[in-house]
Design an enzyme around this catalytic site. Structure first.
Site, mmCIF file in Angstrom:
data_model
loop_
_atom_site.group_PDB
_atom_site.id
_atom_site.type_symbol
_atom_site.label_atom_id
_atom_site.label_comp_id
_atom_site.label_asym_id
_atom_site.label_seq_id
_atom_site.Cartn_x
_atom_site.Cartn_y
_atom_site.Cartn_z
ATOM 1 N N SER A 1 -13.908 32.569 -12.238
ATOM 2 C CA SER A 1 -14.057 31.693 -13.563
ATOM 3 C C SER A 1 -12.955 31.548 -14.340
ATOM 4 C CB SER A 1 -15.123 32.965 -13.954
ATOM 5 O OG SER A 1 -14.350 33.909 -15.021
ATOM 6 N N LYS B 1 -17.194 25.463 -8.105
ATOM 7 C CA LYS B 1 -18.099 25.399 -9.019
ATOM 8 C C LYS B 1 -18.765 24.568 -8.503
ATOM 9 C CE LYS B 1 -20.069 27.968 -11.599
ATOM 10 N NZ LYS B 1 -20.793 29.486 -11.034
ATOM 11 N N TYR C 1 3.316 33.804 -17.390
ATOM 12 C CA TYR C 1 3.288 32.925 -18.500
ATOM 13 C C TYR C 1 5.011 33.181 -18.504
ATOM 14 C CZ TYR C 1 -1.358 33.106 -20.687
ATOM 15 O OH TYR C 1 -2.620 32.547 -21.101
ATOM 16 N N PRO D 1 -2.237 21.921 -15.016
ATOM 17 C CA PRO D 1 -1.855 20.335 -14.383
ATOM 18 C C PRO D 1 -3.074 21.007 -14.283
ATOM 19 C CG PRO D 1 -1.137 23.157 -13.492
ATOM 20 C CD PRO D 1 -1.317 24.008 -14.647
ATOM 21 N N LYS E 1 -8.663 34.138 -21.312
ATOM 22 C CA LYS E 1 -9.442 33.768 -22.401
ATOM 23 C C LYS E 1 -8.606 33.216 -22.748
ATOM 24 C CE LYS E 1 -11.631 33.315 -17.324
ATOM 25 N NZ LYS E 1 -12.941 34.083 -17.875
ATOM 26 N N ASN F 1 -18.254 29.202 -23.432
ATOM 27 C CA ASN F 1 -18.241 30.944 -24.137
ATOM 28 C C ASN F 1 -17.517 31.540 -24.706
ATOM 29 O OD1 ASN F 1 -21.292 32.394 -22.386
ATOM 30 N ND2 ASN F 1 -20.940 30.229 -22.692
ATOM 31 N N THR G 1 -21.394 25.344 -14.727
ATOM 32 C CA THR G 1 -20.242 25.054 -15.728
ATOM 33 C C THR G 1 -20.434 23.760 -16.379
ATOM 34 O OG1 THR G 1 -18.202 25.218 -16.565
ATOM 35 C CG2 THR G 1 -18.948 25.505 -13.821
ATOM 36 N N ASP G 2 -19.879 23.346 -17.358
ATOM 37 C CA ASP G 2 -19.938 21.849 -17.876
ATOM 38 C C ASP G 2 -18.882 21.695 -17.555
ATOM 39 O OD1 ASP G 2 -17.639 22.929 -19.139
ATOM 40 O OD2 ASP G 2 -18.545 21.663 -21.307
HETATM 41 P P1 NAD Z 1 -16.673 36.810 -15.606
HETATM 42 O O1 NAD Z 1 -15.131 36.387 -14.809
HETATM 43 O O2 NAD Z 1 -16.532 37.960 -16.474
HETATM 44 O O3 NAD Z 1 -16.915 37.790 -14.465
HETATM 45 C C1 NAD Z 1 -17.546 37.472 -13.373
HETATM 46 C C2 NAD Z 1 -18.301 38.982 -12.977
HETATM 47 O O4 NAD Z 1 -18.734 38.551 -11.307
HETATM 48 C C3 NAD Z 1 -17.039 40.365 -12.413
HETATM 49 O O5 NAD Z 1 -18.123 41.380 -13.358
HETATM 50 C C4 NAD Z 1 -16.689 39.750 -11.497
HETATM 51 O O6 NAD Z 1 -16.744 41.696 -10.645
HETATM 52 C C5 NAD Z 1 -17.804 39.680 -10.621
HETATM 53 N N1 NAD Z 1 -17.924 39.206 -8.942
HETATM 54 C C6 NAD Z 1 -16.462 38.234 -9.129
HETATM 55 N N2 NAD Z 1 -16.234 37.944 -7.887
HETATM 56 C C7 NAD Z 1 -17.295 38.945 -6.903
HETATM 57 C C8 NAD Z 1 -17.972 38.791 -5.697
HETATM 58 N N3 NAD Z 1 -17.493 38.191 -4.310
HETATM 59 N N4 NAD Z 1 -19.038 39.246 -5.409
HETATM 60 C C9 NAD Z 1 -19.983 40.019 -6.438
HETATM 61 N N5 NAD Z 1 -19.292 39.921 -7.984
HETATM 62 C C10 NAD Z 1 -18.372 39.380 -8.224
HETATM 63 O O7 NAD Z 1 -17.018 35.308 -15.766
HETATM 64 P P2 NAD Z 1 -18.007 34.971 -17.070
HETATM 65 O O8 NAD Z 1 -17.135 34.699 -17.690
HETATM 66 O O9 NAD Z 1 -19.349 36.366 -17.184
HETATM 67 O O10 NAD Z 1 -18.732 33.498 -15.493
HETATM 68 C C11 NAD Z 1 -20.119 34.081 -15.391
HETATM 69 C C12 NAD Z 1 -20.941 33.092 -14.811
HETATM 70 O O11 NAD Z 1 -20.606 31.568 -15.885
HETATM 71 C C13 NAD Z 1 -19.258 32.148 -14.050
HETATM 72 O O12 NAD Z 1 -20.993 31.749 -12.723
HETATM 73 C C14 NAD Z 1 -18.727 31.339 -14.515
HETATM 74 O O13 NAD Z 1 -18.656 30.118 -13.940
HETATM 75 C C15 NAD Z 1 -20.365 31.060 -15.620
HETATM 76 N N6 NAD Z 1 -19.609 30.287 -16.616
HETATM 77 C C16 NAD Z 1 -18.386 30.175 -17.391
HETATM 78 C C17 NAD Z 1 -18.815 30.085 -18.983
HETATM 79 C C18 NAD Z 1 -17.164 30.906 -19.734
HETATM 80 O O14 NAD Z 1 -17.332 30.148 -20.555
HETATM 81 N N7 NAD Z 1 -17.155 32.410 -18.813
HETATM 82 C C19 NAD Z 1 -19.186 28.696 -18.773
HETATM 83 C C20 NAD Z 1 -19.962 28.198 -18.274
HETATM 84 C C21 NAD Z 1 -20.073 28.572 -17.302
HETATM 85 O O1 DAU Z 2 -16.616 24.916 -20.179
HETATM 86 C C1 DAU Z 2 -17.201 25.960 -19.387
HETATM 87 C C2 DAU Z 2 -15.180 26.894 -19.059
HETATM 88 O O2 DAU Z 2 -15.155 27.285 -19.817
HETATM 89 C C3 DAU Z 2 -15.937 28.067 -17.861
HETATM 90 O O3 DAU Z 2 -16.650 27.442 -16.720
HETATM 91 C C4 DAU Z 2 -15.058 28.813 -17.103
HETATM 92 O O4 DAU Z 2 -14.919 30.112 -16.589
HETATM 93 C C5 DAU Z 2 -14.167 29.454 -18.498
HETATM 94 O O5 DAU Z 2 -13.178 30.322 -18.419
HETATM 95 C C6 DAU Z 2 -13.528 28.719 -19.635
HETATM 96 O O6 DAU Z 2 -12.454 27.201 -19.097
HETATM 97 P P1 DAU Z 2 -11.654 27.093 -19.651
HETATM 98 O O7 DAU Z 2 -10.648 26.817 -19.206
HETATM 99 O O8 DAU Z 2 -11.891 25.977 -20.679
HETATM 100 O O9 DAU Z 2 -11.185 28.738 -20.944
HETATM 101 P P2 DAU Z 2 -9.609 28.808 -21.048
HETATM 102 O O10 DAU Z 2 -10.194 29.473 -22.830
HETATM 103 O O11 DAU Z 2 -9.291 29.383 -20.021
HETATM 104 O O12 DAU Z 2 -8.808 27.974 -21.937
HETATM 105 C C7 DAU Z 2 -10.121 26.843 -23.106
HETATM 106 C C8 DAU Z 2 -8.524 25.775 -23.688
HETATM 107 O O13 DAU Z 2 -7.248 26.688 -24.088
HETATM 108 C C9 DAU Z 2 -8.684 24.673 -22.242
HETATM 109 O O14 DAU Z 2 -8.289 23.875 -22.924
HETATM 110 C C10 DAU Z 2 -7.076 25.667 -21.715
HETATM 111 C C11 DAU Z 2 -6.282 25.987 -23.230
HETATM 112 N N1 DAU Z 2 -5.817 27.489 -23.202
HETATM 113 C C12 DAU Z 2 -5.788 28.726 -22.698
HETATM 114 C C13 DAU Z 2 -5.277 29.877 -22.310
HETATM 115 C C14 DAU Z 2 -5.372 30.321 -21.610
HETATM 116 C C15 DAU Z 2 -4.047 27.854 -24.529
HETATM 117 O O15 DAU Z 2 -3.776 26.496 -24.865
HETATM 118 N N2 DAU Z 2 -3.402 28.393 -23.662
HETATM 119 C C16 DAU Z 2 -3.738 29.890 -23.144
HETATM 120 O O16 DAU Z 2 -3.424 30.396 -23.156
#
Ligand code: NAD
Ligand code: DAU
Length: 346
Positions: free
Chosen positions: A82, A156, A343, A284, A191, A182, A127-128
């Site tokens: 993710s 995705k 980093y 990137p 994240k 989220n 995801t969006d």
């Molecule tokens: P996460 O990375 O916290 O959790 C992913 C889970 O999937 C983990 O428990 C991991 O062990 C399991 N997993 C990974 N690879 C696997 C595999 N090959 N087989 C079985 N299990 C496996 O992810 P999240 O942030 O909770 O996201 C969950 C879902 O929601 C994802 O599909 C993601 O694309 C989607 N999503 C996330 C967000 C967000 O903001 N985090 C937003 C929109 C959609």
């Molecule tokens: O929009 C939904 C998506 O949101 C999910 O599908 C993904 O699983 C989830 O990881 C998330 O993706 P983002 O790339 O938007 O989330 P992230 O928390 O990695 O980054 C949020 C914003 O903050 C993005 O513009 C990048 C920036 N960022 C992120 C990190 C980790 C920073 O500026 N510094 C950082 O160290």
């Protein structure tokens, strides 16, 4: 069966279903990758209707065994790689789990449910990010063309297309939902929100990518879980639902709000945490802006977020401050190595 239930969003979905549906057996199928943490579920893992199956969605034999053992009726599929930054370093991991893993799961469901698809639902959580990047105005609707920019969003997008194709080709009942960013308890500190909360607690730099003017649309994770439950029980097969809170924040504004709330909660001097903000090299292919139009789920299913951003963020910070042991466990070991490699050159 809920896949990825040991992860961030999955653990909130598992908790909701286990508590709300004592008459259903809820199976959490998860491979426990770096992102899977069973400590997320210690409050419900003794409930009689909860089962955990450690399995990889790439492992057909293991999937078939779980389907047979529990007579799986429906799937809510969250398991995925993710994190966008990881997808830039290792795209193939995302191809394997997000694309091939999803097709493998679809094939297993297709085989096991072939006698009567009308009795079963395959609900895919997406995801969006599949819609690409917006300019200064406009929203993503369910009919916005897919235009993914990162290896994560491309994987995705591909999985969403396969789910749709299984509905059209084999007439399986499927639903896809596409949610915005989220935030909330149990979020892995790679994240933005949990990483920065942890860095503020430990007085470490807050690495803001690029100019910090990238915009995300934030939703409290428990509201996403409620939307998933509603879509699972009342959504229409073959449909897509966008989920979002009409809650856009530029990264730098969100980081400053976080700093100010944390200063108050930690009893630090006003402005102290903001001094940790450090602008670093951009991601990137960084998408400039996401914003979800959640009109369809609101009009059709009556869903809307239950908490304001200020309430959700405050609850989130409190959770991290009260769960330092959880944070210590996940920030030790391999996570630290990952942090270094991500980093070191920024
Ligand atoms: P996460 O990375 O916290 O959790 C992913 C889970 O999937 C983990 O428990 C991991 O062990 C399991 N997993 C990974 N690879 C696997 C595999 N090959 N087989 C079985 N299990 C496996 O992810 P999240 O942030 O909770 O996201 C969950 C879902 O929601 C994802 O599909 C993601 O694309 C989607 N999503 C996330 C967000 C967000 O903001 N985090 C937003 C929109 C959609
Ligand atoms: O929009 C939904 C998506 O949101 C999910 O599908 C993904 O699983 C989830 O990881 C998330 O993706 P983002 O790339 O938007 O989330 P992230 O928390 O990695 O980054 C949020 C914003 O903050 C993005 O513009 C990048 C920036 N960022 C992120 C990190 C980790 C920073 O500026 N510094 C950082 O160290």
């Amino acid at each position: 069966m809920i896949t990825g239930g040991a992860g961030f969003i999955g653990s909130h979905v598992i908790r909701l279903f286990v508590n709300k549906y004592p008459q259903y057996t809820i199976i959490n199928l998860d491979a426990l990758t770096y992102a899977g943490n069973l400590e997320n579920l210690t409050d419900i893992d003794k409930q009689p209707n909860y089962r955990f199956a450690k399995a990889n969605i790439l492992d057909t034999e293991a999937l078939e065994k779980v389907f047979d053992e529990y007579d799986v009726t429906d799937v809510i599929h969250l398991a995925a790689e993710s994190h966008v930054d990881r997808s830039i370093v290792s795209p193939l991991d995302f191809v394997y789990t997000n694309i091939i893993g999803t097709v493998n799961l679809l094939n297993t469901a297709r085989k096991k449910w072939k006698d009567d698809y009308s009795k079963h639902l395959f609900y895919h959580i997406s995801t969006d990010e599949v819609y690409g990047s917006l300019g200064d105005t406009g929203f993503f609707t369910e009919t916005t063309p897919y235009d993914p920019n990162s290896p994560y969003s491309a994987s995705k997008a591909s999985s969403d297309h396969f789910v749709r194709a299984y509905h059209e080709t084999y007439h399986m009942q499927t639903i896809v939902s596409n949610c915005s960013n989220n935030y909330g308890p149990n979020h892995f500190p790679e994240k933005l929100v949990p990483l920065f909360i942890n860095n503020i607690i430990t007085h470490k730099p807050l690495p803001v990518y690029g100019d910090g003017l990238y915009t995300r649309d934030w939703l409290f994770v428990k509201d996403h879980a409620l939307a998933i439950e509603l879509i699972f029980s009342k959504g229409r097969s073959g449909e897509t639902y966008n989920i979002g809170g009409f809650n856009e924040w530029r990264n730098i504004d969100l980081v400053k709000l976080l700093c100010s709330l944390m200063d108050q909660k930690l009893g630090r001097e006003k402005g102290e945490s903001e001094k940790l903000i450090t602008y670093v090299k951009d991601r990137p292919g960084h998408d400039r802006r996401y914003a979800i139009d959640a009109t369809k789920i609101n009009k059709e299913l009556g869903w809307k977020p239950s908490v304001t951003f200020e309430e959700g963020l405050s609850e989130t910070i409190d959770w991290y401050l009260n769960n330092t042991e959880w944070l210590q466990h996940v920030t030790s070991g391999s996570y630290q190595n990952y942090y270094q490699s991500m980093y070191a050159n920024r």
